[in-house]
Every structure is written in structure tokens, then in C-alpha cells.
Scaffold this active site. Structure first.
Site, PDB file in Angstrom:
ATOM      1  CB  SER A  19       5.911  -1.974  11.516  1.00 19.19           C
ATOM      2  OG  SER A  19       5.683  -1.005  11.811  1.00 19.19           O
ATOM      3  CD  GLU A  70      -2.179   5.589   6.891  1.00 12.58           C
ATOM      4  OE1 GLU A  70      -1.107   4.929   7.834  1.00 12.58           O
ATOM      5  OE2 GLU A  70      -2.739   5.406   5.781  1.00 12.58           O
ATOM      6  CG  HIS A  79      -5.801   2.384   5.762  1.00  9.72           C
ATOM      7  ND1 HIS A  79      -5.396   3.272   6.875  1.00  9.72           N
ATOM      8  CD2 HIS A  79      -4.461   1.072   5.220  1.00  9.72           C
ATOM      9  CE1 HIS A  79      -3.590   2.622   6.733  1.00  9.72           C
ATOM     10  NE2 HIS A  79      -3.792   1.847   5.662  1.00  9.72           N
ATOM     11  N   GLY A 139       2.964   2.050  10.480  1.00  8.23           N
ATOM     12  CA  GLY A 139       3.897   3.392  10.596  1.00  8.23           C
ATOM     13  C   GLY A 139       4.759   3.532  11.345  1.00  8.23           C
ATOM     14  CG  ASN A 162      -1.674   1.557   1.202  1.00  6.88           C
ATOM     15  OD1 ASN A 162      -1.754   2.131   0.660  1.00  6.88           O
ATOM     16  ND2 ASN A 162      -2.575   1.391   2.177  1.00  6.88           N
ATOM     17  CE  LYS A 185      -0.128   2.896   5.174  1.00  8.28           C
ATOM     18  NZ  LYS A 185      -0.106   3.500   6.749  1.00  8.28           N
ATOM     19  CD  GLU A 216      -3.255  -2.653   7.886  1.00 10.09           C
ATOM     20  OE1 GLU A 216      -3.836  -1.164   7.586  1.00 10.09           O
ATOM     21  OE2 GLU A 216      -2.200  -2.903   7.133  1.00 10.09           O
TER      22      GLU A 216
HETATM   23  O1  G3H Z   1      -1.876  -0.085   4.767  1.00  9.33           O
HETATM   24  C1  G3H Z   1      -0.610  -0.161   6.061  1.00  9.33           C
HETATM   25  C2  G3H Z   1      -0.503  -0.348   6.971  1.00  9.33           C
HETATM   26  O2  G3H Z   1      -0.863   0.829   6.923  1.00  9.33           O
HETATM   27  C3  G3H Z   1       0.485  -0.702   7.005  1.00  9.33           C
HETATM   28  O3  G3H Z   1       2.216   0.107   6.792  1.00  9.33           O
HETATM   29  P1  G3H Z   1       3.606   0.508   7.820  1.00  9.33           P
HETATM   30  O4  G3H Z   1       4.082  -0.964   6.917  1.00  9.33           O
HETATM   31  O5  G3H Z   1       4.069   1.919   6.733  1.00  9.33           O
HETATM   32  O6  G3H Z   1       3.266  -0.221   8.890  1.00  9.33           O
END
Ligand code: G3H
Length: 251
Positions: free
Chosen positions: A213, A97, A95, A173, A9, A11, A167
Site C-alpha cells: 500500500s 501472491e 511474491h 492491496g 508491479n 500484476k 512486503e
Molecule cells: O508488488 C507489489 C505489492 O504486492 C504491493 O501491492 P500494493 O501496492 O497494491 O499494496
């Protein structure tokens, strides 16, 4: 045995040229889609080009969101048909976010999940608890409710085709990853919730990703768990070599 699905992803990252360069670097390197599903979830601006560049390859393309309506006065939104029309195959829904920053709710996630199936898109439905909910031992209740609310009204076959991404918000993150055992325990609870909601067959078929992560250094242990069938990866999916290491681990 459920086939692993690894989704990167991106983002709000990568301009069109950077996105195209990434695909050029990975499309001939990923394992066969018969072994593992390798999905790039890119910004809307790159989707059409990346679908064109990945035709006939083992890389699949997903969107990070969509509206549930067919069309209309929804400024800034993208419809399911618009994604299907350009060849997008997956769509991430709910998600954290989007739930936290853009008002996504269990109700809209459910409407979007139905809309995804109506238009032949595979939904990746995100669930997960906050740090406070974890501290209050509410994790199981939170994710169970999110799962059941997202799947409400789906047929058994649709549930079987849904990808659920667990998640934990506190791991996104942050560099803090749930231990493989803890992640697996929650994913097993998600599977139990699916069983209660849609039956044994659906629970055995549904794929449950872990996200938060994930990186090449920890992905093997996570994917080796009994109830983890893939990963939804943010930061570590932005570099071609890292993405390739992640999908290799999914074979
Ligand atoms: O969509 C992915 C998740 O929000 C995980 O993000 P991350 O791997 O940067 O922690």
C-alpha cells in the site's frame, strides 16, 4: 549511499495498448537513472514491446516471475533466457501472491535467484509475514528465514546485487500500510540477516524495498528511513502520474 529503486508491479493488469500508452506518458518524465532506478514490472504479454519502447530511456523493464530451468516441458512457464533474450533486466521472485496462490517456496525462490544471476537478470526477492505471523510476533523469524533461504549459495557480489522487497502480506492491496518506523525496523532486521549470512559489505550494499500500500502520500516518509532503499508498488503504480510521483520521491 544506496540508490533508491522504485518498481511498479502491475500484476495482472493492462492490455498491450494500455501498457504502451503508459510508457509513452512516463518515459521522458522519469528522473535520471543516476538518481533513482525506475522499473516497470509488466505482464509477460507486454514485455517485448515495452523493452523496445524504453531503449535509451531511464525506464527499465522487469518481469513478475520466471522458471528456474533453461527450457523443457514446463507448460505455461517462461525461462530466464527468454526474458534476457528480449531485453528484460529485472525479475520479481517469490511474491507473496505466487507463494500463496501458485505454490512458490523458499527452495524455488532460491533456484530462481541463482538462475536470474546466471542470465544477467537482477532479482527482486520478496519476503514478508502474514497477519497471523505478525500477531504471533513471528515477523523477524519469518523474514530472516526467507532471506537466508533465498540467498543460499550466492556469492557475496551476487548478494550485493540482489534487491530484497519486504512486503508484509497484511499490507498488500489493503490500504493498510506499515508505519514507516515499523517497516524500517523489519528492513533493518533483513539487513542484519544479510550481514550474518554474507558479511558487512554485502549488508551495506544490498537494497531493501518496502512494499504494501505504498502511494504518493506515504512514499516520502518510507523512503526517508535509514534501512529502506526503495519501494515495490502495486496499485499506485498503475497510473502514470502516480508512478511519476513515486519515482520522483526516490531521487
Ligand atoms: O508488488 C507489489 C505489492 O504486492 C504491493 O501491492 P500494493 O501496492 O497494491 O499494496
Amino acid at each position: 549511499m544506496r540508490k533508491q529503486v522504485i518498481a511498479g508491479n502491475w500484476k495482472m493488469n493492462k492490455l498491450l495498448g494500455e501498457s504502451e500508452q503508459f510508457i509513452d506518458e512516463v518515459k521522458g518524465q522519469v528522473p535520471s537513472a543516476d538518481q533513482v532506478e525506475s522499473v516497470v514490472v509488466a505482464p509477460f504479454t507486454a514485455l517485448h514491446s515495452l523493452v523496445q519502447k524504453t531503449k535509451g530511456t531511464d525506464v527499465k523493464i522487469g518481469a513478475q516471475n520466471m522458471h528456474f530451468e533453461e527450457s523443457g516441458a514446463f507448460t505455461g512457464e517462461v525461462s530466464p533466457e527468454m526474458l534476457k533474450d528480449i531485453g528484460v533486466e529485472y525479475v520479481v521472485l517469490g511474491h507473496s501472491e505466487r507463494r500463496e496462490l501458485f505454490g512458490e517456496t523458499d527452495e524455488t525462490v532460491n533456484k530462481k535467484t541463482h538462475a536470474a544471476f546466471k542470465h544477467g537478470l537482477t532479482p527482486i526477492v520478496c519476503v514478508g509475514e502474514s497477519d497471523e505471523q505478525r500477531e504471533n510476533n513471528e515477523t523477524f523469524t519469518v523474514v530472516e528465514n526467507q532471506v537466508k533461504n533465498a540467498l543460499e549459495g550466492l556469492t557475496t557480489d551476487q548478494v550485493k546485487a540482489t534487491i530484497i522487497a519486504y512486503e508484509p502480506i497484511w499490507a498488500i492491496g489493503t490500504g493498510k500500510t506499515a508505519t514507516a518506523a515499523d517497516a524500517n525496523e523489519v528492513c533493518a532486521h533483513v539487513r542484519q540477516a544479510v550481514k550474518e549470512f554474507a558479511g558487512e559489505e554485502a549488508a551495506e550494499a544490498v537494497r531493501i524495498q518496502y512494499g504494501g500500500s505504498v502511494k504518493p502520500a506515504n512514499v516520502e516518509e518510507l523512503l526517508g528511513q535509514s534501512d529502506i532503499d526503495g519501494a515495490l508498488v502495486g496499485g499506485a503504480s498503475l497510473q502514470p502520474e502516480s508512478f511519476l510521483a513515486l519515482v520522483e520521491a526516490g531521487k
